[in-house]
Design a protein around this motif. Structure first.
Motif, PDB file in Angstrom:
ATOM      1  N   ASP A   1      50.878 -69.533 -47.999  1.00 47.11           N
ATOM      2  CA  ASP A   1      49.649 -69.013 -47.416  1.00 47.11           C
ATOM      3  C   ASP A   1      49.863 -67.542 -47.143  1.00 47.11           C
ATOM      4  OD1 ASP A   1      48.086 -69.093 -44.208  1.00 47.11           O
ATOM      5  OD2 ASP A   1      47.177 -68.703 -46.155  1.00 47.11           O
ATOM      6  N   SER A   2      49.159 -66.723 -47.833  1.00 49.04           N
ATOM      7  CA  SER A   2      49.360 -65.285 -47.695  1.00 49.04           C
ATOM      8  C   SER A   2      48.646 -64.710 -46.491  1.00 49.04           C
ATOM      9  CB  SER A   2      48.885 -64.568 -48.963  1.00 49.04           C
ATOM     10  OG  SER A   2      47.506 -64.832 -49.178  1.00 49.04           O
ATOM     11  N   GLY A   3      47.825 -65.534 -45.835  1.00 52.88           N
ATOM     12  CA  GLY A   3      46.978 -64.980 -44.805  1.00 52.88           C
ATOM     13  C   GLY A   3      47.521 -65.019 -43.389  1.00 52.88           C
ATOM     14  N   ARG A   4      48.367 -65.987 -43.066  1.00 51.28           N
ATOM     15  CA  ARG A   4      48.768 -66.108 -41.676  1.00 51.28           C
ATOM     16  C   ARG A   4      50.066 -66.878 -41.557  1.00 51.28           C
ATOM     17  NH1 ARG A   4      44.295 -69.283 -38.705  1.00 51.28           N
ATOM     18  NH2 ARG A   4      45.912 -69.575 -37.144  1.00 51.28           N
ATOM     19  N   THR A   5      50.630 -66.842 -40.361  1.00 51.01           N
ATOM     20  CA  THR A   5      51.864 -67.572 -40.096  1.00 51.01           C
ATOM     21  C   THR A   5      51.541 -69.045 -39.885  1.00 51.01           C
ATOM     22  OG1 THR A   5      52.826 -65.634 -39.055  1.00 51.01           O
ATOM     23  CG2 THR A   5      53.836 -67.745 -38.568  1.00 51.01           C
ATOM     24  N   LEU A   6      52.334 -69.896 -40.508  1.00 49.26           N
ATOM     25  CA  LEU A   6      52.081 -71.329 -40.439  1.00 49.26           C
ATOM     26  C   LEU A   6      53.023 -72.047 -39.486  1.00 49.26           C
ATOM     27  CD1 LEU A   6      51.504 -71.989 -44.247  1.00 49.26           C
ATOM     28  CD2 LEU A   6      49.772 -71.879 -42.454  1.00 49.26           C
ATOM     29  N   THR A   7      53.597 -71.318 -38.555  1.00 47.10           N
ATOM     30  CA  THR A   7      54.616 -71.890 -37.680  1.00 47.10           C
ATOM     31  C   THR A   7      54.102 -73.102 -36.920  1.00 47.10           C
ATOM     32  OG1 THR A   7      55.522 -69.685 -37.372  1.00 47.10           O
ATOM     33  CG2 THR A   7      56.243 -71.389 -35.845  1.00 47.10           C
ATOM     34  N   ARG A   8      52.850 -73.101 -36.489  1.00 48.46           N
ATOM     35  CA  ARG A   8      52.347 -74.210 -35.688  1.00 48.46           C
ATOM     36  C   ARG A   8      51.746 -75.322 -36.542  1.00 48.46           C
ATOM     37  NH1 ARG A   8      53.281 -73.787 -30.837  1.00 48.46           N
ATOM     38  NH2 ARG A   8      52.315 -75.824 -30.571  1.00 48.46           N
ATOM     39  N   TYR A   9      51.966 -75.244 -37.830  1.00 47.76           N
ATOM     40  CA  TYR A   9      51.393 -76.228 -38.745  1.00 47.76           C
ATOM     41  C   TYR A   9      52.472 -77.094 -39.374  1.00 47.76           C
ATOM     42  CZ  TYR A   9      46.967 -73.692 -38.632  1.00 47.76           C
ATOM     43  OH  TYR A   9      45.801 -73.103 -38.233  1.00 47.76           O
ATOM     44  N   ALA A  10      52.203 -78.395 -39.367  1.00 45.70           N
ATOM     45  CA  ALA A  10      52.975 -79.262 -40.244  1.00 45.70           C
ATOM     46  C   ALA A  10      52.441 -79.043 -41.654  1.00 45.70           C
ATOM     47  CB  ALA A  10      52.797 -80.723 -39.850  1.00 45.70           C
ATOM     48  N   LEU A  11      53.303 -79.101 -42.611  1.00 46.10           N
ATOM     49  CA  LEU A  11      52.904 -78.915 -44.008  1.00 46.10           C
ATOM     50  C   LEU A  11      53.254 -80.161 -44.797  1.00 46.10           C
ATOM     51  CD1 LEU A  11      54.097 -75.239 -44.425  1.00 46.10           C
ATOM     52  CD2 LEU A  11      51.745 -76.049 -44.157  1.00 46.10           C
ATOM     53  N   GLY A  12      52.310 -80.611 -45.572  1.00 45.90           N
ATOM     54  CA  GLY A  12      52.515 -81.843 -46.311  1.00 45.90           C
ATOM     55  C   GLY A  12      52.182 -81.704 -47.775  1.00 45.90           C
ATOM     56  N   TRP A  13      52.736 -82.613 -48.544  1.00 45.98           N
ATOM     57  CA  TRP A  13      52.415 -82.723 -49.968  1.00 45.98           C
ATOM     58  C   TRP A  13      51.783 -84.097 -50.208  1.00 45.98           C
ATOM     59  CZ3 TRP A  13      52.642 -78.910 -53.535  1.00 45.98           C
ATOM     60  CH2 TRP A  13      53.421 -77.785 -53.240  1.00 45.98           C
ATOM     61  N   PHE A  14      50.697 -84.073 -50.936  1.00 42.30           N
ATOM     62  CA  PHE A  14      50.017 -85.288 -51.350  1.00 42.30           C
ATOM     63  C   PHE A  14      49.844 -85.223 -52.864  1.00 42.30           C
ATOM     64  CE2 PHE A  14      48.509 -87.037 -47.270  1.00 42.30           C
ATOM     65  CZ  PHE A  14      48.812 -85.975 -46.436  1.00 42.30           C
ATOM     66  N   ARG A  15      49.542 -86.353 -53.485  1.00 36.06           N
ATOM     67  CA  ARG A  15      49.315 -86.341 -54.927  1.00 36.06           C
ATOM     68  C   ARG A  15      48.230 -87.334 -55.295  1.00 36.06           C
ATOM     69  NH1 ARG A  15      55.035 -89.095 -56.974  1.00 36.06           N
ATOM     70  NH2 ARG A  15      54.571 -91.244 -56.308  1.00 36.06           N
ATOM     71  N   GLN A  16      47.594 -87.046 -56.408  1.00 33.86           N
ATOM     72  CA  GLN A  16      46.552 -87.930 -56.904  1.00 33.86           C
ATOM     73  C   GLN A  16      46.719 -88.108 -58.400  1.00 33.86           C
ATOM     74  OE1 GLN A  16      42.499 -86.768 -56.039  1.00 33.86           O
ATOM     75  NE2 GLN A  16      41.812 -88.889 -56.211  1.00 33.86           N
ATOM     76  N   ALA A  17      47.009 -89.341 -58.799  1.00 31.16           N
ATOM     77  CA  ALA A  17      47.141 -89.682 -60.208  1.00 31.16           C
ATOM     78  C   ALA A  17      45.766 -90.038 -60.767  1.00 31.16           C
ATOM     79  CB  ALA A  17      48.111 -90.839 -60.374  1.00 31.16           C
ATOM     80  N   PRO A  18      45.593 -89.943 -62.069  1.00 33.88           N
ATOM     81  CA  PRO A  18      44.297 -90.278 -62.673  1.00 33.88           C
ATOM     82  C   PRO A  18      43.851 -91.691 -62.315  1.00 33.88           C
ATOM     83  CG  PRO A  18      45.693 -89.186 -64.272  1.00 33.88           C
ATOM     84  CD  PRO A  18      46.556 -89.449 -63.076  1.00 33.88           C
ATOM     85  N   GLY A  19      42.634 -91.812 -61.833  1.00 37.62           N
ATOM     86  CA  GLY A  19      42.089 -93.120 -61.512  1.00 37.62           C
ATOM     87  C   GLY A  19      42.592 -93.722 -60.209  1.00 37.62           C
ATOM     88  N   LYS A  20      43.372 -92.955 -59.463  1.00 33.54           N
ATOM     89  CA  LYS A  20      43.919 -93.473 -58.212  1.00 33.54           C
ATOM     90  C   LYS A  20      43.513 -92.596 -57.040  1.00 33.54           C
ATOM     91  CE  LYS A  20      47.954 -95.781 -60.215  1.00 33.54           C
ATOM     92  NZ  LYS A  20      49.441 -95.954 -60.118  1.00 33.54           N
ATOM     93  N   GLU A  21      43.659 -93.144 -55.839  1.00 36.36           N
ATOM     94  CA  GLU A  21      43.368 -92.364 -54.647  1.00 36.36           C
ATOM     95  C   GLU A  21      44.534 -91.413 -54.353  1.00 36.36           C
ATOM     96  OE1 GLU A  21      40.531 -95.551 -52.257  1.00 36.36           O
ATOM     97  OE2 GLU A  21      42.473 -94.961 -51.446  1.00 36.36           O
ATOM     98  N   ARG A  22      44.213 -90.370 -53.615  1.00 39.55           N
ATOM     99  CA  ARG A  22      45.254 -89.433 -53.223  1.00 39.55           C
ATOM    100  C   ARG A  22      46.206 -90.130 -52.244  1.00 39.55           C
ATOM    101  NH1 ARG A  22      43.194 -83.540 -51.966  1.00 39.55           N
ATOM    102  NH2 ARG A  22      42.102 -84.594 -50.253  1.00 39.55           N
ATOM    103  N   GLU A  23      47.507 -89.852 -52.401  1.00 42.70           N
ATOM    104  CA  GLU A  23      48.497 -90.507 -51.562  1.00 42.70           C
ATOM    105  C   GLU A  23      49.482 -89.490 -51.000  1.00 42.70           C
ATOM    106  OE1 GLU A  23      50.788 -93.298 -53.869  1.00 42.70           O
ATOM    107  OE2 GLU A  23      51.713 -91.735 -55.092  1.00 42.70           O
ATOM    108  N   PHE A  24      50.055 -89.851 -49.884  1.00 38.12           N
ATOM    109  CA  PHE A  24      51.044 -89.014 -49.208  1.00 38.12           C
ATOM    110  C   PHE A  24      52.351 -89.001 -49.990  1.00 38.12           C
ATOM    111  CE2 PHE A  24      53.397 -87.091 -45.872  1.00 38.12           C
ATOM    112  CZ  PHE A  24      54.591 -87.796 -45.733  1.00 38.12           C
TER     113      PHE A  24
END
Length: 128
Positions: free
Chosen positions: A24-47
């Motif tokens: 994120d080029s705009g601000r400090t993310l210190t107070r944020y948890a950061l997560g990765w999610f993914r979505q395969a074709p035809g499936k719901e997004r998952e953690f």
């Protein structure tokens, strides 16, 4: 305003490794948890994985545990997802997301609806 941009996706073979980046080029993310999610074709997004605001707590989905490592570099306002021993079932669009935490030392959430900001995603394709 948090604006997340992912990079590092691509086409790889099964067994290869890949490192995804999100910044994120705009601000400090210190107070944020950061997560990765993914979505395969035809499936719901998952953690996939998340890291707390402090960086001291991480959480992984069972599907990637032991094969992936999430980390963050505060000075660069970046979060990384290192994925090893990739499988065809890892093929998906991978999204970075940010969740403002009241307590940055707590375990980050795996719930999609807890995350307020999302990137546009980066495609990861694993061929067999």
């Amino acid at each position: 305003q948090v604006q997340l941009v992912e990079s590092g996706g691509g086409l790889v073979q099964a067994g290869d490794s890949l490192r995804l980046s999100c910044e994120d080029s705009g601000r400090t993310l210190t107070r944020y948890a950061l997560g990765w999610f993914r979505q395969a074709p035809g499936k719901e997004r998952e953690f996939v994985a998340a890291i707390s605001g402090s960086g001291g707590s991480t959480y992984y989905a069972d599907s990637v545990k032991g094969r992936s490592t999430i980390s963050r570099v505060y000075a660069r306002n970046k979060v990384y997802l290192q994925m090893n021993t990739l499988k065809p079932e890892d093929t998906a669009v991978y999204y970075c997301a940010a969740d403002q935490q009241v307590n940055i030392f707590t375990t980050p959430s795996a719930a999609e609806n807890e995350y307020d900001y999302w990137g546009q995603g980066t495609q990861v394709t694993v061929s067999s």
